[in-house]
Design a protein around this motif. Structure first.
Motif, PDB file in Angstrom:
ATOM      1  N   ASP A  13       0.895  -1.208   0.099  1.00 43.01           N
ATOM      2  CA  ASP A  13       0.207   0.192   0.072  1.00 43.01           C
ATOM      3  C   ASP A  13       0.714   1.150   0.026  1.00 43.01           C
ATOM      4  OD1 ASP A  13       0.912  -0.304   2.635  1.00 43.01           O
ATOM      5  OD2 ASP A  13      -0.744   0.479   3.789  1.00 43.01           O
ATOM      6  N   ALA A 164      -6.743  -7.222   2.429  1.00 41.81           N
ATOM      7  CA  ALA A 164      -6.721  -5.908   3.006  1.00 41.81           C
ATOM      8  C   ALA A 164      -6.361  -6.326   4.614  1.00 41.81           C
ATOM      9  CB  ALA A 164      -8.174  -5.608   3.105  1.00 41.81           C
ATOM     10  N   PRO A 216      -6.267  -2.323  -0.436  1.00 44.73           N
ATOM     11  CA  PRO A 216      -5.077  -1.490  -0.194  1.00 44.73           C
ATOM     12  C   PRO A 216      -4.674  -0.979  -1.677  1.00 44.73           C
ATOM     13  CG  PRO A 216      -4.528  -3.584   0.934  1.00 44.73           C
ATOM     14  CD  PRO A 216      -5.763  -3.872  -0.378  1.00 44.73           C
ATOM     15  N   TRP A 236      -9.053   3.895   2.307  1.00 40.14           N
ATOM     16  CA  TRP A 236      -7.645   3.114   3.028  1.00 40.14           C
ATOM     17  C   TRP A 236      -7.073   4.027   3.939  1.00 40.14           C
ATOM     18  CZ3 TRP A 236      -6.753  -1.838   3.443  1.00 40.14           C
ATOM     19  CH2 TRP A 236      -5.437  -2.146   3.992  1.00 40.14           C
TER      20      TRP A 236
END
Length: 243
Positions: A13, A164, A216, A236
């Motif tokens: 991410d 995630a 992400p 996010w």
């Protein structure tokens, strides 16, 4: 000689940190060698199913979002369920034809993250626990339950929930993915009692308001528009760095 530099290993991410050095006279036409026009950037990754995803962009930070499968397939996201590190091959080509390549490792799991599958009559789910030395933080429950009314995006959100959760645990948040519980109370109680948890668990739908998928940045979604991509990134960020 051209050279690509930057953080070679990072969580998936994080923005892709890549810099191109060695352009010499070509770079003299620009004020900042990190902001060069005319350089063509390409990226390539192979997912768990052997499917190749490629991207081309005018700046390296745009590569992850632009990844698309090189051949038609059924999945809208890369198959990354193994949670193994992702190898992203990056290539930069200068206007004079010279090029440079480097492979960057994008991780879904930080060192020390543990995955536990809870299989009890009243508590079924997959827990992603942060490294033992991480400070206690608000735990998260990802509600990935689906029903007859769940549309395509809801199914996608449930499918990618473990991705995630893995990254959230890597960010220090104990995270439980639930797909088929009728009553969330036992799961919430167990989460609250974890050593890595502080405070009451926060429940997050994997498909949030406005049909924003919890996934992400850095993981591409095929045919995702720019507005949806921005909303996903903002959601996010609000979870990883709450106010």
């Amino acid at each position: 000689m051209l050279e690509l530099s930057g953080h070679q290993v990072a969580l998936i991410d994080e923005p892709l940190d890549v810099r191109l050095r060695g352009l010499g006279e070509v770079a003299a036409a620009f004020d900042d060698e990190d902001d060069l026009g005319g350089v063509l950037w390409r990226a390539r990754l192979r997912d768990d199913d052997g499917r190749v995803w490629r991207a081309a962009a005018d700046a390296p930070e745009h590569l992850p979002a632009g990844l698309a499968p090189s051949k038609p397939g059924t999945g809208r996201v890369p198959a990354l369920g193994s949670l193994h590190p992702v190898r992203l091959d990056v290539h930069a080509e200068a206007p004079d034809g010279r090029g440079a390549k480097r492979t960057f490792e994008r991780r879904l799991l930080a060192d020390g993250v543990r995955v536990r599958r809870w299989k009890e009559p009243q508590l079924r789910g997959t827990a992603f626990l942060p490294p033992p030395d991480a400070p206690a933080a608000e735990p998260l429950l990802l509600d990935a339950r689906i029903d007859a009314s769940t549309g395509e995006l809801g199914l996608l959100a449930a499918f990618v929930a473990p991705l995630a959760a893995a990254v959230l645990a890597s960010r220090g948040r104990a995270t439980l993915v639930v797909t088929d519980l009728d009553d969330l109370a036992p799961a919430l109680e167990r989460l609250a009692g974890l050593r890595a948890a502080t405070g009451a668990p926060r429940v997050l739908r994997t498909l949030g308001a406005g049909d924003v998928v919890l996934l992400p940045p850095g993981i591409p979604v095929l045919d995702e528009g720019s507005a949806a991509r921005t909303a996903r990134r903002d959601r996010w960020a609000s979870i990883v760095t709450p106010a």
